[in-house]
Scaffold this active site. Structure first.
Site, PDB file in Angstrom:
ATOM      1  N   ASP A 216       9.927   6.681   5.744  1.00 16.68           N
ATOM      2  CA  ASP A 216       9.138   7.023   4.559  1.00 16.68           C
ATOM      3  C   ASP A 216      10.064   7.156   3.360  1.00 16.68           C
ATOM      4  O   ASP A 216      11.228   7.533   3.511  1.00 16.68           O
ATOM      5  CB  ASP A 216       8.375   8.328   4.763  1.00 16.68           C
ATOM      6  CG  ASP A 216       7.268   8.475   3.730  1.00 16.68           C
ATOM      7  OD1 ASP A 216       6.169   7.940   3.957  1.00 16.68           O
ATOM      8  OD2 ASP A 216       7.522   9.076   2.660  1.00 16.68           O
TER       9      ASP A 216
ATOM     10  N   ARG B 176       2.421  -1.086   4.967  1.00 19.49           N
ATOM     11  CA  ARG B 176       1.845  -0.124   5.924  1.00 19.49           C
ATOM     12  C   ARG B 176       1.291  -0.812   7.170  1.00 19.49           C
ATOM     13  O   ARG B 176       0.307  -0.330   7.757  1.00 19.49           O
ATOM     14  CB  ARG B 176       0.732   0.719   5.270  1.00 19.49           C
ATOM     15  CG  ARG B 176       1.207   1.700   4.219  1.00 19.49           C
ATOM     16  CD  ARG B 176       1.720   2.977   4.845  1.00 19.49           C
ATOM     17  NE  ARG B 176       2.409   3.792   3.849  1.00 19.49           N
ATOM     18  CZ  ARG B 176       1.856   4.834   3.233  1.00 19.49           C
ATOM     19  NH1 ARG B 176       0.646   5.206   3.510  1.00 19.49           N
ATOM     20  NH2 ARG B 176       2.562   5.504   2.342  1.00 19.49           N
TER      21      ARG B 176
ATOM     22  N   ARG C 124       2.074   8.085  17.578  1.00 19.06           N
ATOM     23  CA  ARG C 124       2.235   9.222  16.672  1.00 19.06           C
ATOM     24  C   ARG C 124       1.869  10.520  17.386  1.00 19.06           C
ATOM     25  O   ARG C 124       2.538  11.547  17.212  1.00 19.06           O
ATOM     26  CB  ARG C 124       1.353   9.015  15.452  1.00 19.06           C
ATOM     27  CG  ARG C 124       1.503  10.068  14.383  1.00 19.06           C
ATOM     28  CD  ARG C 124       0.697   9.644  13.174  1.00 19.06           C
ATOM     29  NE  ARG C 124       0.699  10.626  12.124  1.00 19.06           N
ATOM     30  CZ  ARG C 124      -0.082  11.687  12.083  1.00 19.06           C
ATOM     31  NH1 ARG C 124      -0.904  11.934  13.086  1.00 19.06           N
ATOM     32  NH2 ARG C 124      -0.022  12.516  11.065  1.00 19.06           N
TER      33      ARG C 124
ATOM     34  N   TYR D  34       7.769  12.935  -6.872  1.00 19.91           N
ATOM     35  CA  TYR D  34       7.447  13.822  -5.742  1.00 19.91           C
ATOM     36  C   TYR D  34       8.373  15.040  -5.730  1.00 19.91           C
ATOM     37  O   TYR D  34       7.938  16.157  -5.435  1.00 19.91           O
ATOM     38  CB  TYR D  34       7.558  13.053  -4.417  1.00 19.91           C
ATOM     39  CG  TYR D  34       6.438  12.064  -4.197  1.00 19.91           C
ATOM     40  CD1 TYR D  34       5.217  12.468  -3.653  1.00 19.91           C
ATOM     41  CD2 TYR D  34       6.568  10.721  -4.547  1.00 19.91           C
ATOM     42  CE1 TYR D  34       4.178  11.557  -3.465  1.00 19.91           C
ATOM     43  CE2 TYR D  34       5.539   9.816  -4.363  1.00 19.91           C
ATOM     44  CZ  TYR D  34       4.350  10.237  -3.824  1.00 19.91           C
ATOM     45  OH  TYR D  34       3.320   9.344  -3.643  1.00 19.91           O
TER      46      TYR D  34
ATOM     47  N   ARG E 190      -2.090   3.942  10.652  1.00 22.54           N
ATOM     48  CA  ARG E 190      -3.190   4.592  11.370  1.00 22.54           C
ATOM     49  C   ARG E 190      -4.383   3.704  11.687  1.00 22.54           C
ATOM     50  O   ARG E 190      -5.224   4.077  12.493  1.00 22.54           O
ATOM     51  CB  ARG E 190      -3.657   5.824  10.581  1.00 22.54           C
ATOM     52  CG  ARG E 190      -2.659   6.958  10.625  1.00 22.54           C
ATOM     53  CD  ARG E 190      -2.903   7.945   9.521  1.00 22.54           C
ATOM     54  NE  ARG E 190      -2.554   7.337   8.246  1.00 22.54           N
ATOM     55  CZ  ARG E 190      -2.645   7.953   7.069  1.00 22.54           C
ATOM     56  NH1 ARG E 190      -3.114   9.172   6.998  1.00 22.54           N
ATOM     57  NH2 ARG E 190      -2.288   7.338   5.963  1.00 22.54           N
TER      58      ARG E 190
HETATM   59  O1  CP3 Z   1       4.846  -0.065   5.447  1.00 22.60           O
HETATM   60  C1  CP3 Z   1       5.167   0.320   6.583  1.00 22.60           C
HETATM   61  O2  CP3 Z   1       4.491   0.087   7.609  1.00 22.60           O
HETATM   62  C2  CP3 Z   1       6.510   1.028   6.752  1.00 22.60           C
HETATM   63  C3  CP3 Z   1       6.525   2.438   6.668  1.00 22.60           C
HETATM   64  C4  CP3 Z   1       6.176   3.126   5.355  1.00 22.60           C
HETATM   65  C5  CP3 Z   1       5.475   4.362   5.323  1.00 22.60           C
HETATM   66  N1  CP3 Z   1       5.475   4.819   4.047  1.00 22.60           N
HETATM   67  C6  CP3 Z   1       4.876   5.016   6.498  1.00 22.60           C
HETATM   68  C7  CP3 Z   1       3.865   6.068   6.282  1.00 22.60           C
HETATM   69  C8  CP3 Z   1       6.538   2.820   4.038  1.00 22.60           C
HETATM   70  C9  CP3 Z   1       7.244   1.590   3.493  1.00 22.60           C
HETATM   71  C10 CP3 Z   1       6.105   3.909   3.226  1.00 22.60           C
HETATM   72  C11 CP3 Z   1       6.340   3.979   1.782  1.00 22.60           C
HETATM   73  C12 CP3 Z   1       5.786   5.106   1.017  1.00 22.60           C
HETATM   74  N2  CP3 Z   1       5.639   6.408   1.407  1.00 22.60           N
HETATM   75  C13 CP3 Z   1       5.396   5.008  -0.335  1.00 22.60           C
HETATM   76  C14 CP3 Z   1       5.519   3.762  -1.194  1.00 22.60           C
HETATM   77  C15 CP3 Z   1       4.444   2.785  -0.945  1.00 22.60           C
HETATM   78  C16 CP3 Z   1       3.087   3.233  -1.411  1.00 22.60           C
HETATM   79  O3  CP3 Z   1       2.234   3.498  -0.537  1.00 22.60           O
HETATM   80  O4  CP3 Z   1       2.874   3.278  -2.637  1.00 22.60           O
HETATM   81  C17 CP3 Z   1       4.955   6.280  -0.732  1.00 22.60           C
HETATM   82  C18 CP3 Z   1       4.433   6.656  -2.096  1.00 22.60           C
HETATM   83  C19 CP3 Z   1       5.129   7.158   0.377  1.00 22.60           C
HETATM   84  C20 CP3 Z   1       4.871   8.623   0.434  1.00 22.60           C
HETATM   85  C21 CP3 Z   1       3.833   8.967   1.408  1.00 22.60           C
HETATM   86  N3  CP3 Z   1       3.979   8.847   2.762  1.00 22.60           N
HETATM   87  C22 CP3 Z   1       2.543   9.485   1.141  1.00 22.60           C
HETATM   88  C23 CP3 Z   1       1.989   9.744  -0.246  1.00 22.60           C
HETATM   89  C24 CP3 Z   1       1.918   9.664   2.367  1.00 22.60           C
HETATM   90  C25 CP3 Z   1       0.575  10.293   2.620  1.00 22.60           C
HETATM   91  C26 CP3 Z   1      -0.533   9.381   2.263  1.00 22.60           C
HETATM   92  C27 CP3 Z   1      -0.988   8.647   3.469  1.00 22.60           C
HETATM   93  O5  CP3 Z   1      -1.163   7.419   3.418  1.00 22.60           O
HETATM   94  O6  CP3 Z   1      -1.230   9.344   4.468  1.00 22.60           O
HETATM   95  C28 CP3 Z   1       2.812   9.221   3.383  1.00 22.60           C
HETATM   96  C29 CP3 Z   1       2.565   9.195   4.835  1.00 22.60           C
HETATM   97  C30 CP3 Z   1       2.837   7.925   5.563  1.00 22.60           C
HETATM   98  N4  CP3 Z   1       3.917   7.115   5.389  1.00 22.60           N
HETATM   99  C31 CP3 Z   1       2.038   7.398   6.630  1.00 22.60           C
HETATM  100  C32 CP3 Z   1       2.687   6.237   7.082  1.00 22.60           C
HETATM  101  C33 CP3 Z   1       2.275   5.342   8.239  1.00 22.60           C
HETATM  102  C34 CP3 Z   1       0.796   8.047   7.203  1.00 22.60           C
HETATM  103  C35 CP3 Z   1       1.277   9.203   8.027  1.00 22.60           C
HETATM  104  C36 CP3 Z   1       0.504   9.476   9.265  1.00 22.60           C
HETATM  105  O7  CP3 Z   1       0.720   8.788  10.292  1.00 22.60           O
HETATM  106  O8  CP3 Z   1      -0.259  10.430   9.210  1.00 22.60           O
END
Ligand code: CP3
Length: 347
Positions: free
Chosen positions: A78, A28, A41, A155, A32
């Site tokens: 994602d 990540r 964003r 999911y 944010r």
């Molecule tokens: O790592 C990186 O910088 C690359 C991008 C990336 C994102 N999600 C961007 C993201 C990667 C590799 C993921 C993987 C991901 N997404 C996983 C596996 C890794 C982990 O965290 O266990 C999972 C389970 C998801 C599903 C997901 N996406 C959830 C549950 C959420 C909401 C929770 C949260 O953190 O807000 C997301 C949103 C998400 N994916 C964000 C980002 C930067 C936040 C979104 C925003 O900008 O509001």
């Protein structure tokens, strides 16, 4: 492969080389906690629009590389995009996380698209990879990724994130054929998805099995190990030499032998295991990635420096890529990331 590509530190660690200073990137890392991410964003409108906008997705992938000089960039996308490409509805509720239309019956499974139909929807992601492979500094490794079938299925079955993956375990118990059919569909789609990322320029791919920890006994073998082994075997036959990182998060004892059982070149460790345990039980089989607790990026200070050194020291006798044990959180202080990197690199 050209000389420049094989010289990249992450690729060297993935080939099993023990480096004097471990290469580093962060789960990540585009997110944010960075003001420049929040600005891009806002420009995109919402998270999914950002994921499907190659220009802006490229920009946010590059932001942490410019700011910190990480050794790897991870494609901004994602793990749930593939669900949409398979025909599920997907949206993000602000402040709550993902929501999806559910798959809990044979009829709903049959209504999904075949694995071969995912590419139109995912074409912007491939375009982002192409742009990144053109725009990244030559020393930076480009990592593509996908969710592992079990995690993606949790999911799709529940229609949202769940604490204990209850709905997915319930479907597995009640209707094994539908559950297995969904796992198989995601497995085949994931192979094609990652293969296209590699063709577009991804040099490494990572499989995120964020909820592997709730699979116990035979379930861990059947739904964490076997799908990963199938994906890795097929990807390596299509792309000989492709390095692959597997992250069966919170697998505990399941981490032991995971690289051998799946063919992964590197196993990423979460911070529920100590680095000493990881070195003794997992690094013996090859490269490991991890595993500083993400909370240090919020709290910083002496504890961050001490624990960063602890992780580096514990893994120093084998191949290691430094990372957090899970994603950095939105409340992290960007200065703490700098402190972590300076500590690793001995600046
Ligand atoms: O790592 C990186 O910088 C690359 C991008 C990336 C994102 N999600 C961007 C993201 C990667 C590799 C993921 C993987 C991901 N997404 C996983 C596996 C890794 C982990 O965290 O266990 C999972 C389970 C998801 C599903 C997901 N996406 C959830 C549950 C959420 C909401 C929770 C949260 O953190 O807000 C997301 C949103 C998400 N994916 C964000 C980002 C930067 C936040 C979104 C925003 O900008 O509001």
């Amino acid at each position: 492969m050209t000389e420049a590509k094989t010289d990249k530190l992450i690729l060297r660690a993935l080939r099993g080389e023990v480096l004097p200073v471990p290469p580093v990137w962060m789960m990540r890392q585009a997110g944010r906690y960075l003001p420049e991410y929040r600005a891009t964003r806002a420009e995109a409108g919402d998270f999914l629009s950002l994921c499907y906008n190659p220009e802006l997705a490229t920009e946010v992938t590059l932001q942490p590389i410019r700011r910190y000089g990480f050794d790897a960039a991870i494609l901004f996308a994602d793990i749930l995009l593939i669900c949409q490409a398979l025909g599920a509805d997907l949206w993000f509720e602000t402040g709550e996380g993902p929501r999806l239309s559910t798959v809990t019956t044979g009829a709903e499974l049959a209504a999904l698209k075949p694995a071969s139909a995912i590419h139109d929807r995912l074409a912007p992601v491939y375009e982002t990879v192409r742009r990144l492979s053109r725009d990244l500094p030559r020393e930076t490794t480009l990592i593509g990724f996908a969710g592992a079938p079990w995690t993606v299925a949790t999911y799709m079955i529940a229609g949202r994130g769940t604490k204990d993956q209850g709905p997915a375990h319930a479907l597995k118990a009640a209707d094994r054929a539908t559950f297995q059919g969904l796992i198989d569909l995601i497995t085949e789609a994931t192979i094609d998805y990652l293969s296209e990322q590699v063709k577009a320029g991804a040099e490494v791919v990572k499989l995120f099995d964020s909820w592997a920890g709730s699979l116990k006994g035979d379930d861990f073998t059947d739904f964490a190990v076997k799908p990963a082994a199938r994906i890795i075997t097929e990807l390596k036959s299509r792309h000989p030499g492709l390095p692959i990182i597997a992250f069966p998060r919170e697998a505990g004892e399941g981490y032991i032998g995971f690289a051998r059982a799946t063919g992964a070149d590197c196993v990423a460790l979460d911070n529920s295991v100590t680095p000493e345990w990881g070195a003794a039980h997992v690094q013996v089989d090859g490269c490991v990635q991890g595993n500083l607790a993400p909370g240090h990026m919020v709290t910083g200070g002496e504890a961050l420096v001490r624990e960063t050194r602890h992780v580096v020291e514990a893994f120093r006798n084998g191949p290691h890529i430094f990372n957090l044990g899970h994603g950095i959180t939105p409340d992290a202080d960007p200065e703490n990331v700098r402190l972590m990197i300076d500590t690793i690199r001995g600046a």
